[in-house]
Write a protein that holds these residues in place. Sequence first.
Motif, PDB file in Angstrom:
ATOM      1  N   ASP A   1      15.689  18.396  10.430  1.00 34.51           N
ATOM      2  CA  ASP A   1      15.174  18.051   9.098  1.00 34.51           C
ATOM      3  C   ASP A   1      16.313  17.555   8.212  1.00 34.51           C
ATOM      4  OD1 ASP A   1      12.267  19.083   9.181  1.00 34.51           O
ATOM      5  OD2 ASP A   1      13.431  20.756   9.974  1.00 34.51           O
TER       6      ASP A   1
ATOM      7  N   GLN B   1      12.829  10.676  12.610  1.00 36.77           N
ATOM      8  CA  GLN B   1      11.959  10.021  11.627  1.00 36.77           C
ATOM      9  C   GLN B   1      11.897  10.764  10.303  1.00 36.77           C
ATOM     10  OE1 GLN B   1      10.094   6.904  11.949  1.00 36.77           O
ATOM     11  NE2 GLN B   1      11.742   6.798  13.439  1.00 36.77           N
ATOM     12  N   GLN B   2      11.952  12.087  10.363  1.00 37.23           N
ATOM     13  CA  GLN B   2      11.837  12.896   9.142  1.00 37.23           C
ATOM     14  C   GLN B   2      13.196  13.396   8.633  1.00 37.23           C
ATOM     15  OE1 GLN B   2       8.812  13.033   7.756  1.00 37.23           O
ATOM     16  NE2 GLN B   2       8.070  11.861   9.524  1.00 37.23           N
ATOM     17  N   SER B   3      14.284  12.980   9.282  1.00 35.13           N
ATOM     18  CA  SER B   3      15.602  13.548   8.947  1.00 35.13           C
ATOM     19  C   SER B   3      16.123  13.013   7.613  1.00 35.13           C
ATOM     20  CB  SER B   3      16.620  13.213  10.040  1.00 35.13           C
ATOM     21  OG  SER B   3      16.221  13.721  11.288  1.00 35.13           O
ATOM     22  N   LYS B   4      16.618  13.932   6.791  1.00 34.15           N
ATOM     23  CA  LYS B   4      17.357  13.572   5.585  1.00 34.15           C
ATOM     24  C   LYS B   4      18.848  13.646   5.914  1.00 34.15           C
ATOM     25  CE  LYS B   4      14.085  13.181   2.393  1.00 34.15           C
ATOM     26  NZ  LYS B   4      13.899  11.966   1.588  1.00 34.15           N
TER      27      LYS B   4
ATOM     28  N   GLU C   1      10.444  15.224   0.457  1.00 31.20           N
ATOM     29  CA  GLU C   1       9.717  14.727   1.609  1.00 31.20           C
ATOM     30  C   GLU C   1       8.251  15.145   1.525  1.00 31.20           C
ATOM     31  OE1 GLU C   1       9.270  12.537   4.842  1.00 31.20           O
ATOM     32  OE2 GLU C   1      11.260  12.840   4.013  1.00 31.20           O
TER      33      GLU C   1
END
Length: 275
Positions: A140, A167-170, A272
């Motif tokens: 994440d 795809q969802q990584s910050k 997010e």
Amino acid sequence: MDKKKVLIVTQEMDPYTNLSTISEIARKLPQYVQENGMEIRVLMPRFGTINERRHRLHEVVRLSGMNIIVDDDDFPLIIKVASLPEARMQVYFLDNEDFFKRKQVFKDENGEPFEDNPDRMVFFCKGVIETVKKFGWPPDIVHCHGWMTSLIPLYLKTAYKTEPLFQQSKVIYSIYDNDLQQAFSDQFAVKASINNLTESDLGAYQNGTGVNLNKGAVKYADAVVIGSENPPSGLSKLLDEQDKPVLKAPASEEDDYLSAYIEFYNTLLEEEVNP
């Protein structure tokens, strides 16, 4: 609810290397994150100064065996792991004889930066991403510490932008005051252009007179941490131009300084959920 996953990528970490404030932050932060209910993975280079026997490093055969291409040459990537018993935490090391066997870290015995530091950085940054793909572990938060990690924000947002795992990584980039970019030649953009990237894709890492690693990393990161009390000159202007969330990390002498990082992570993760 699933635990949030935090990937810490660092160029140094106590007790394995102890060159700057990065070592201390990279040692204490992942343990604190883990103790506060998140999953962590830590990746760093296996420099030749690290005593494998004392720290009980051993190869992870299932993760090793990949080749990383740097400037059209193939370099084998060996993954090793060690445990920090007092933290109940594992640290993964990226190793390669050509890049990391020498008994100095970034400079030779005369204090001159190694000419192949750009190649070592490309190998490390690409190797980190490929290793996490082998983990099958979608982070994440990807928190990068130091100039040697500065290509990871670019790679995740361009060369690996279709990779489902990220795809969802910050992506957070921590800036410190110990970069070596002044020794980088104009061949840097060619070397760093992996996976069909072009030299122009590396434009953000150029400042007209040479290489500016922080400039490129800040452009592609989702957020920035100022990790040093004396950050590089021109940083304020750079941050103003990019308009990214910024954490001015509290001094490590403050009792609760690590909690600021957790709050920063949570703020980004809430964005997010509530875009």
